[in-house]
Write a protein that holds these residues in place. Structure first.
Motif, PDB file in Angstrom:
ATOM      1  N   UNK A   6       2.400  -4.714  -0.150  1.00 41.52           N
ATOM      2  CA  UNK A   6       1.119  -5.359  -0.478  1.00 41.52           C
ATOM      3  C   UNK A   6       0.748  -5.277  -1.954  1.00 41.52           C
ATOM      4  N   UNK A   7       1.357  -4.350  -2.680  1.00 40.85           N
ATOM      5  CA  UNK A   7       1.089  -4.226  -4.108  1.00 40.85           C
ATOM      6  C   UNK A   7       1.474  -5.506  -4.852  1.00 40.85           C
ATOM      7  N   UNK A   8       2.422  -6.244  -4.335  1.00 39.74           N
ATOM      8  CA  UNK A   8       2.927  -7.437  -5.009  1.00 39.74           C
ATOM      9  C   UNK A   8       2.377  -8.727  -4.406  1.00 39.74           C
ATOM     10  N   UNK A   9       1.335  -8.639  -3.622  1.00 39.40           N
ATOM     11  CA  UNK A   9       0.776  -9.789  -2.920  1.00 39.40           C
ATOM     12  C   UNK A   9      -0.650 -10.058  -3.418  1.00 39.40           C
ATOM     13  N   UNK A  10      -0.843 -11.162  -4.110  1.00 38.19           N
ATOM     14  CA  UNK A  10      -2.163 -11.502  -4.665  1.00 38.19           C
ATOM     15  C   UNK A  10      -3.192 -11.715  -3.557  1.00 38.19           C
ATOM     16  N   UNK A  11      -2.777 -12.300  -2.444  1.00 39.47           N
ATOM     17  CA  UNK A  11      -3.716 -12.518  -1.334  1.00 39.47           C
ATOM     18  C   UNK A  11      -4.164 -11.194  -0.718  1.00 39.47           C
ATOM     19  N   UNK A  12      -3.247 -10.263  -0.644  1.00 37.67           N
ATOM     20  CA  UNK A  12      -3.615  -8.939  -0.132  1.00 37.67           C
ATOM     21  C   UNK A  12      -4.578  -8.260  -1.102  1.00 37.67           C
ATOM     22  N   UNK A  13      -4.397  -8.492  -2.383  1.00 42.30           N
ATOM     23  CA  UNK A  13      -5.296  -7.933  -3.394  1.00 42.30           C
ATOM     24  C   UNK A  13      -6.702  -8.523  -3.235  1.00 42.30           C
ATOM     25  N   UNK A  14      -6.789  -9.823  -2.956  1.00 43.42           N
ATOM     26  CA  UNK A  14      -8.086 -10.455  -2.692  1.00 43.42           C
ATOM     27  C   UNK A  14      -8.736  -9.775  -1.489  1.00 43.42           C
ATOM     28  N   UNK A  15      -7.966  -9.564  -0.436  1.00 40.30           N
ATOM     29  CA  UNK A  15      -8.486  -8.917   0.770  1.00 40.30           C
ATOM     30  C   UNK A  15      -8.960  -7.496   0.467  1.00 40.30           C
ATOM     31  N   UNK A  16      -8.150  -6.719  -0.275  1.00 43.97           N
ATOM     32  CA  UNK A  16      -8.539  -5.341  -0.618  1.00 43.97           C
ATOM     33  C   UNK A  16      -9.824  -5.323  -1.433  1.00 43.97           C
ATOM     34  N   UNK A  17      -9.959  -6.283  -2.336  1.00 40.70           N
ATOM     35  CA  UNK A  17     -11.158  -6.357  -3.171  1.00 40.70           C
ATOM     36  C   UNK A  17     -12.385  -6.633  -2.317  1.00 40.70           C
ATOM     37  N   UNK A  18     -12.266  -7.585  -1.408  1.00 37.62           N
ATOM     38  CA  UNK A  18     -13.386  -7.875  -0.496  1.00 37.62           C
ATOM     39  C   UNK A  18     -13.672  -6.686   0.411  1.00 37.62           C
ATOM     40  N   UNK A  19     -12.624  -6.018   0.873  1.00 39.11           N
ATOM     41  CA  UNK A  19     -12.777  -4.828   1.714  1.00 39.11           C
ATOM     42  C   UNK A  19     -13.561  -3.752   0.968  1.00 39.11           C
ATOM     43  N   UNK A  20     -13.198  -3.529  -0.279  1.00 40.02           N
ATOM     44  CA  UNK A  20     -13.879  -2.543  -1.118  1.00 40.02           C
ATOM     45  C   UNK A  20     -15.343  -2.933  -1.308  1.00 40.02           C
ATOM     46  N   UNK A  21     -15.583  -4.180  -1.683  1.00 31.15           N
ATOM     47  CA  UNK A  21     -16.955  -4.621  -1.961  1.00 31.15           C
ATOM     48  C   UNK A  21     -17.837  -4.624  -0.712  1.00 31.15           C
ATOM     49  N   UNK A  22     -17.268  -4.981   0.415  1.00 29.02           N
ATOM     50  CA  UNK A  22     -18.051  -5.038   1.657  1.00 29.02           C
ATOM     51  C   UNK A  22     -18.376  -3.656   2.217  1.00 29.02           C
ATOM     52  N   UNK A  84       0.019  -3.743 -11.571  1.00 25.70           N
ATOM     53  CA  UNK A  84      -0.991  -4.160 -10.596  1.00 25.70           C
ATOM     54  C   UNK A  84      -2.129  -4.929 -11.260  1.00 25.70           C
ATOM     55  N   UNK A  85      -2.368  -4.664 -12.534  1.00 26.64           N
ATOM     56  CA  UNK A  85      -3.485  -5.279 -13.247  1.00 26.64           C
ATOM     57  C   UNK A  85      -3.430  -6.810 -13.237  1.00 26.64           C
ATOM     58  N   UNK A  86      -2.253  -7.385 -13.397  1.00 28.66           N
ATOM     59  CA  UNK A  86      -2.162  -8.858 -13.419  1.00 28.66           C
ATOM     60  C   UNK A  86      -2.530  -9.450 -12.059  1.00 28.66           C
ATOM     61  N   UNK A  87      -2.110  -8.826 -10.975  1.00 28.53           N
ATOM     62  CA  UNK A  87      -2.486  -9.315  -9.643  1.00 28.53           C
ATOM     63  C   UNK A  87      -3.984  -9.132  -9.390  1.00 28.53           C
ATOM     64  N   UNK A  88      -4.528  -8.028  -9.860  1.00 31.45           N
ATOM     65  CA  UNK A  88      -5.962  -7.797  -9.698  1.00 31.45           C
ATOM     66  C   UNK A  88      -6.758  -8.854 -10.459  1.00 31.45           C
ATOM     67  N   UNK A  89      -6.285  -9.234 -11.629  1.00 30.30           N
ATOM     68  CA  UNK A  89      -6.950 -10.266 -12.415  1.00 30.30           C
ATOM     69  C   UNK A  89      -6.909 -11.606 -11.679  1.00 30.30           C
ATOM     70  N   UNK A  90      -5.772 -11.950 -11.117  1.00 24.27           N
ATOM     71  CA  UNK A  90      -5.641 -13.185 -10.328  1.00 24.27           C
ATOM     72  C   UNK A  90      -6.600 -13.142  -9.139  1.00 24.27           C
ATOM     73  N   UNK A  91      -6.660 -12.009  -8.457  1.00 31.39           N
ATOM     74  CA  UNK A  91      -7.543 -11.865  -7.300  1.00 31.39           C
ATOM     75  C   UNK A  91      -9.006 -12.029  -7.700  1.00 31.39           C
ATOM     76  N   UNK A  92      -9.399 -11.404  -8.801  1.00 30.68           N
ATOM     77  CA  UNK A  92     -10.786 -11.513  -9.253  1.00 30.68           C
ATOM     78  C   UNK A  92     -11.133 -12.948  -9.647  1.00 30.68           C
ATOM     79  N   UNK A  93     -10.212 -13.625 -10.302  1.00 26.52           N
ATOM     80  CA  UNK A  93     -10.458 -15.020 -10.682  1.00 26.52           C
ATOM     81  C   UNK A  93     -10.552 -15.919  -9.450  1.00 26.52           C
TER      82      UNK A  93
END
Length: 171
Positions: A6-22, A84-93
């Motif tokens: 999942x570290x290499x999956x931008x969609x999973x990063x989007x999900x983790x971000x929403x999970x964290x925020x929720x 991981x930072x580049x995927x996190x940036x993609x997820x945030x955008x």
């Protein structure tokens, strides 16, 4: 052989971000801190390597030591958090484009969930996420943000994952 992580999956990063925020009690999270929290959501067993463990987390020491080690080994955690930072940036955008995080907060280098309603399927997945039921997850999303982040005694130094030498010390 292809190996998925999942570290290499931008969609999973989007999900983790929403999970964290929720699931977080915090309304706004600094982007640099978010990057660290996301790292520990991916690799919770690495919480054991925070040294010295901050006073705010000492009550959770037993819980942290009980997090099971995975099969894979992490040889260079600094490199992983950097990659991981580049995927996190993609997820945030992506979340910005869908208006799930606030653009004004983002400009101030913070992430904040908007009132935009998530699709029902995503809400169900967030509410049923196994990791969100784990006690370590609550520690990561609610307790870790309360620990000093910058400076010689901050999380950046204690984790050894981020540069801290040029941080301004809080007064």
């Amino acid at each position: 052989m292809l190996i998925y992580h999942p570290m290499q999956d931008a969609n999973h990063c989007v999900f983790r971000t929403l999970l964290l925020l929720e699931h977080s009690i915090h309304k706004e999270i600094d982007i640099e801190l978010y990057r660290l929290l996301d790292f520990y959501i991916l690799f919770p067993y690495l919480l054991k390597q925070i040294s010295p463990l901050p006073m705010e987390l000492r009550a959770y020491k037993r819980l942290i030591t009980k997090i099971p080690e995975p099969f894979e080994s992490m040889l260079n955690t600094k490199r992983i958090i950097y990659e991981l930072e580049s995927l996190q940036t993609v997820a945030l955008h992506s979340l910005l484009a869908k208006k799930f995080i606030d653009i004004d907060s983002f400009k101030l280098r913070k992430i904040k969930r908007t009132d935009e309603v998530l699709p029902k399927s995503i809400l169900v997945a967030i509410n049923e996420a196994e990791s969100a039921r784990e006690e370590w997850f609550r520690v990561v999303v609610n307790e870790l943000p309360m620990v000093q982040f910058h400076g010689k005694k901050g999380l950046k130094m204690r984790t050894g994952l981020m540069e801290f030498r040029y941080d301004l010390e809080s007064l």
